[in-house]
Design a protein around this motif. Structure first.
Motif, PDB file in Angstrom:
ATOM      1  N   HIS A 134       9.906   6.223   6.868  1.00 13.91           N
ATOM      2  CA  HIS A 134      11.194   5.895   7.356  1.00 13.91           C
ATOM      3  C   HIS A 134      11.204   4.733   8.147  1.00 13.91           C
ATOM      4  O   HIS A 134      11.858   3.954   8.614  1.00 13.91           O
ATOM      5  N   ASN A 135      10.238   4.990   9.341  1.00  8.13           N
ATOM      6  CA  ASN A 135       9.899   4.010  10.273  1.00  8.13           C
ATOM      7  C   ASN A 135       9.586   2.687   9.801  1.00  8.13           C
ATOM      8  O   ASN A 135       9.994   1.418  10.491  1.00  8.13           O
ATOM      9  N   PHE A 136       8.795   2.700   8.695  1.00 12.89           N
ATOM     10  CA  PHE A 136       8.356   1.458   8.117  1.00 12.89           C
ATOM     11  C   PHE A 136       9.467   0.330   7.760  1.00 12.89           C
ATOM     12  O   PHE A 136       9.657  -0.612   7.928  1.00 12.89           O
ATOM     13  N   TYR A 137      10.495   1.360   6.739  1.00 19.14           N
ATOM     14  CA  TYR A 137      11.804   0.409   6.289  1.00 19.14           C
ATOM     15  C   TYR A 137      12.612   0.144   7.521  1.00 19.14           C
ATOM     16  O   TYR A 137      13.002  -1.034   7.480  1.00 19.14           O
ATOM     17  N   LYS A 138      12.706   0.830   8.241  1.00 18.96           N
ATOM     18  CA  LYS A 138      13.599   0.655   9.439  1.00 18.96           C
ATOM     19  C   LYS A 138      13.148  -0.616  10.239  1.00 18.96           C
ATOM     20  O   LYS A 138      14.128  -1.371  10.670  1.00 18.96           O
TER      21      LYS A 138
ATOM     22  N   HIS B 149      10.787  11.911  -3.322  1.00 18.54           N
ATOM     23  CA  HIS B 149      11.255  11.699  -2.068  1.00 18.54           C
ATOM     24  C   HIS B 149      10.837  10.777  -1.138  1.00 18.54           C
ATOM     25  O   HIS B 149      11.257  10.760  -0.067  1.00 18.54           O
ATOM     26  N   THR B 150       9.741  10.416  -1.401  1.00 17.40           N
ATOM     27  CA  THR B 150       8.882   9.593  -0.789  1.00 17.40           C
ATOM     28  C   THR B 150       9.615   7.972  -0.886  1.00 17.40           C
ATOM     29  O   THR B 150       9.298   7.024  -0.024  1.00 17.40           O
ATOM     30  N   LEU B 151      10.762   7.912  -1.773  1.00 12.25           N
ATOM     31  CA  LEU B 151      11.534   6.909  -2.251  1.00 12.25           C
ATOM     32  C   LEU B 151      12.918   6.710  -1.219  1.00 12.25           C
ATOM     33  O   LEU B 151      13.488   5.777  -1.468  1.00 12.25           O
ATOM     34  N   ILE B 152      13.240   7.832  -0.586  1.00 13.98           N
ATOM     35  CA  ILE B 152      14.340   8.180  -0.279  1.00 13.98           C
ATOM     36  C   ILE B 152      14.776   6.995   0.775  1.00 13.98           C
ATOM     37  O   ILE B 152      15.965   6.121   0.832  1.00 13.98           O
ATOM     38  N   SER B 153      14.020   6.711   1.925  1.00 17.11           N
ATOM     39  CA  SER B 153      14.135   5.883   2.924  1.00 17.11           C
ATOM     40  C   SER B 153      14.124   4.396   2.353  1.00 17.11           C
ATOM     41  O   SER B 153      14.598   3.629   3.156  1.00 17.11           O
ATOM     42  N   ALA B 154      13.540   4.207   1.360  1.00 17.36           N
ATOM     43  CA  ALA B 154      13.459   2.712   0.689  1.00 17.36           C
ATOM     44  C   ALA B 154      15.011   2.396   0.057  1.00 17.36           C
ATOM     45  O   ALA B 154      14.824   1.015   0.173  1.00 17.36           O
ATOM     46  N   ALA B 155      15.346   3.296  -0.163  1.00 16.70           N
ATOM     47  CA  ALA B 155      16.461   2.793  -1.271  1.00 16.70           C
ATOM     48  C   ALA B 155      17.595   1.739  -0.711  1.00 16.70           C
ATOM     49  O   ALA B 155      17.853   0.730  -1.461  1.00 16.70           O
ATOM     50  N   PRO B 156      18.020   1.909   0.567  1.00 17.83           N
ATOM     51  CA  PRO B 156      18.901   0.929   1.027  1.00 17.83           C
ATOM     52  C   PRO B 156      18.384  -0.560   1.283  1.00 17.83           C
ATOM     53  O   PRO B 156      18.938  -1.320   1.568  1.00 17.83           O
ATOM     54  N   TYR B 157      16.913  -0.547   1.341  1.00 17.88           N
ATOM     55  CA  TYR B 157      16.245  -1.912   1.686  1.00 17.88           C
ATOM     56  C   TYR B 157      15.525  -2.769   0.643  1.00 17.88           C
ATOM     57  O   TYR B 157      14.768  -3.591   0.936  1.00 17.88           O
ATOM     58  N   VAL B 158      15.650  -2.234  -0.595  1.00 15.38           N
ATOM     59  CA  VAL B 158      15.109  -2.795  -1.896  1.00 15.38           C
ATOM     60  C   VAL B 158      16.046  -2.887  -3.092  1.00 15.38           C
ATOM     61  O   VAL B 158      17.127  -2.153  -2.942  1.00 15.38           O
ATOM     62  N   GLY B 159      15.682  -3.884  -4.009  1.00  9.99           N
ATOM     63  CA  GLY B 159      16.627  -4.150  -5.080  1.00  9.99           C
ATOM     64  C   GLY B 159      16.168  -3.247  -6.343  1.00  9.99           C
ATOM     65  O   GLY B 159      17.029  -2.719  -6.898  1.00  9.99           O
ATOM     66  N   GLN B 160      14.856  -3.222  -6.573  1.00  5.05           N
ATOM     67  CA  GLN B 160      14.507  -2.383  -7.431  1.00  5.05           C
ATOM     68  C   GLN B 160      13.057  -1.405  -7.124  1.00  5.05           C
ATOM     69  O   GLN B 160      12.403  -2.006  -6.224  1.00  5.05           O
ATOM     70  N   ILE B 161      13.196  -0.182  -7.618  1.00  2.61           N
ATOM     71  CA  ILE B 161      12.241   0.423  -7.513  1.00  2.61           C
ATOM     72  C   ILE B 161      11.491   1.119  -8.741  1.00  2.61           C
ATOM     73  O   ILE B 161      12.419   1.418  -9.662  1.00  2.61           O
ATOM     74  N   TYR B 162      10.059   1.058  -8.821  1.00  2.00           N
ATOM     75  CA  TYR B 162       9.386   1.492  -9.963  1.00  2.00           C
ATOM     76  C   TYR B 162       8.498   2.613  -9.533  1.00  2.00           C
ATOM     77  O   TYR B 162       7.555   2.606  -8.568  1.00  2.00           O
ATOM     78  N   HIS B 163       8.582   3.474  -9.994  1.00  2.00           N
ATOM     79  CA  HIS B 163       7.731   4.861  -9.963  1.00  2.00           C
ATOM     80  C   HIS B 163       6.545   4.592 -10.867  1.00  2.00           C
ATOM     81  O   HIS B 163       6.660   4.053 -11.819  1.00  2.00           O
TER      82      HIS B 163
ATOM     83  N   GLU C 102     -10.808  16.016   9.347  1.00  4.35           N
ATOM     84  CA  GLU C 102     -10.068  15.666   8.022  1.00  4.35           C
ATOM     85  C   GLU C 102      -8.587  15.386   8.809  1.00  4.35           C
ATOM     86  O   GLU C 102      -8.143  15.953   9.746  1.00  4.35           O
ATOM     87  N   TYR C 103      -8.036  14.276   8.413  1.00  2.47           N
ATOM     88  CA  TYR C 103      -6.833  13.597   8.962  1.00  2.47           C
ATOM     89  C   TYR C 103      -5.956  13.253   7.734  1.00  2.47           C
ATOM     90  O   TYR C 103      -6.457  12.704   6.568  1.00  2.47           O
ATOM     91  N   HIS C 104      -4.656  12.982   8.181  1.00  3.22           N
ATOM     92  CA  HIS C 104      -3.693  12.049   7.456  1.00  3.22           C
ATOM     93  C   HIS C 104      -3.732  11.023   8.109  1.00  3.22           C
ATOM     94  O   HIS C 104      -3.263  11.019   9.383  1.00  3.22           O
ATOM     95  N   SER C 105      -3.748   9.597   7.328  1.00  7.08           N
ATOM     96  CA  SER C 105      -3.633   8.571   8.249  1.00  7.08           C
ATOM     97  C   SER C 105      -2.501   7.393   7.428  1.00  7.08           C
ATOM     98  O   SER C 105      -2.395   7.554   6.125  1.00  7.08           O
ATOM     99  N   CYS C 106      -1.920   6.672   8.366  1.00  5.48           N
ATOM    100  CA  CYS C 106      -1.239   5.721   7.762  1.00  5.48           C
ATOM    101  C   CYS C 106      -1.792   4.312   7.977  1.00  5.48           C
ATOM    102  O   CYS C 106      -2.194   4.113   9.141  1.00  5.48           O
ATOM    103  N   PHE C 107      -1.737   3.333   6.896  1.00  2.00           N
ATOM    104  CA  PHE C 107      -2.186   1.943   7.032  1.00  2.00           C
ATOM    105  C   PHE C 107      -1.016   1.094   6.619  1.00  2.00           C
ATOM    106  O   PHE C 107      -0.443   1.115   5.439  1.00  2.00           O
ATOM    107  N   ILE C 108      -0.519  -0.108   7.384  1.00  3.61           N
ATOM    108  CA  ILE C 108       0.270  -0.871   7.161  1.00  3.61           C
ATOM    109  C   ILE C 108      -0.417  -2.177   7.051  1.00  3.61           C
ATOM    110  O   ILE C 108      -0.905  -2.577   8.003  1.00  3.61           O
ATOM    111  N   ALA C 109      -0.370  -2.971   5.817  1.00  9.97           N
ATOM    112  CA  ALA C 109      -1.128  -4.132   5.784  1.00  9.97           C
ATOM    113  C   ALA C 109      -0.178  -5.214   4.933  1.00  9.97           C
ATOM    114  O   ALA C 109       0.673  -4.902   4.217  1.00  9.97           O
ATOM    115  N   GLN C 110      -0.413  -6.436   5.268  1.00 11.37           N
ATOM    116  CA  GLN C 110       0.385  -7.474   4.568  1.00 11.37           C
ATOM    117  C   GLN C 110      -0.616  -8.496   3.971  1.00 11.37           C
ATOM    118  O   GLN C 110      -1.697  -8.872   4.409  1.00 11.37           O
TER     119      GLN C 110
END
Length: 309
Positions: free
Chosen positions: A89-93, A116-130, A299-307
């Protein structure tokens, strides 16, 4: 820049601070972790074919164990699911201004049976591919999209995303989000990350790729897969990746499936080597199901944002 929350989560640079770095043109400033990078004693396991490793995998049982809707609604035991959804959610926001929201293409890379990991993306993209390797995982996504009466019920997760994370009230806005995601979910593609052509049924590129706990669970050739992900992005495209750090297995329906044990320094190094600019990292210790007790210090859960710049 760093602080520890009362619940023990290791919070690193905030996304709002990160956006400031983006506008200032200062790439590659990655937050330091509060914990050292441990070398796990578990050896890397060379997988056989994906067919053999996942023979007997039960996608519906996976959803029942990992996405139990009633439990999610009534208590906080699913703290990592909440962390995952909040991170997405925070990423797309914060980042949606970086692409054309009406035309952007999103790939959920090797998604499993989740949507459910696509819910927050829906308002911010045109097309989604699972996408996923297993037909039954792709089938779960498409059954939900097509309103098949046997489809899994993700409604509690829509409620959490829309009512709780976004602060919108009422059930009607939740239902509208369901329909919005259905309208933008174009297909579920076959993906084989152990193949040179990972997406044989699709030749285009994407503006955002989301990868959730999949690469380390499927391929031992981490760098090659990451290079393939980089190549599938358009210039200036973003990678949002959640990863299991220091883990060696996960369980579905009483069956253990191996994970290649990777560490934060491995991921950071690999992302940079294949060409990514790394903007942000965040990690939280894995917990037992009581939501309080830490599993261990490795053991961790980790997030990475890259471009892709």
């Amino acid at each position: 820049l760093d602080s520890k929350g009362q619940d023990g989560m290791i919070l690193l640079r905030t996304v709002s601070r990160l956006v400031g770095y983006l506008s200032a043109g200062q790439p590659g400033r990655v937050s330091k972790l509060h914990h050292p990078v441990y070398t796990c004693a578990v050896k890397h396991r060379a997988f056989g074919s994906t067919d053999l490793e996942y023979r007997g995998f039960n996608a519906r049982r996976y959803l029942e164990e990992r996405c139990p809707g009633n439990e999610f609604e009534v208590n906080d035991k699913k703290i990592h699911t909440q962390w995952n959804m909040s991170t997405i959610h925070n990423f797309y926001k914060e980042f949606h201004r970086e692409w054309d929201n009406s035309n952007a293409k999103l790939l959920e890379f090797a998604s499993g049976p989740y949507i459910h990991t696509l819910i927050s993306a829906a308002p911010y993209v045109g097309q989604i591919y699972h996408s996923d390797y297993l037909e039954q995982c792709r089938g779960e996504a498409l059954m939900w999209r097509d309103k098949n009466p046997n489809a899994y019920d993700f409604f509690p997760y829509f409620k959490y995303a829309v009512n709780t994370l976004e602060g919108e009230e009422g059930s009607e806005v939740v239902k509208k989000r369901e329909e919005l995601l259905r309208s933008k979910l174009k297909d579920s593609l076959f993906v084989d990350m152990n193949s040179e052509n990972m997406l044989p049924g699709y030749s285009g590129k994407f503006d955002i790729i989301y990868s959730g706990y999949c690469i380390e669970a499927i391929s031992s050739d981490y760098k090659t897969v990451m290079q393939g992900v980089y190549d599938m992005l358009n210039p200036k495209g973003f990678l949002l990746m959640l990863a299991s750090i220091g883990c060696s297995w996960y369980m579905v329906d009483g069956v253990k499936y191996p994970i290649h044990s990777v560490h934060i320094e491995d991921v950071v190094t690999t992302l940079r080597e294949v060409g990514f600019t790394l903007w942000y990292t965040e990690s939280v210790k894995k917990r037992y199901e009581d939501g309080v007790t830490y599993l261990n210090d490795k053991e961790y859960h980790s997030c990475f944002i890259a471009q892709k710049l």
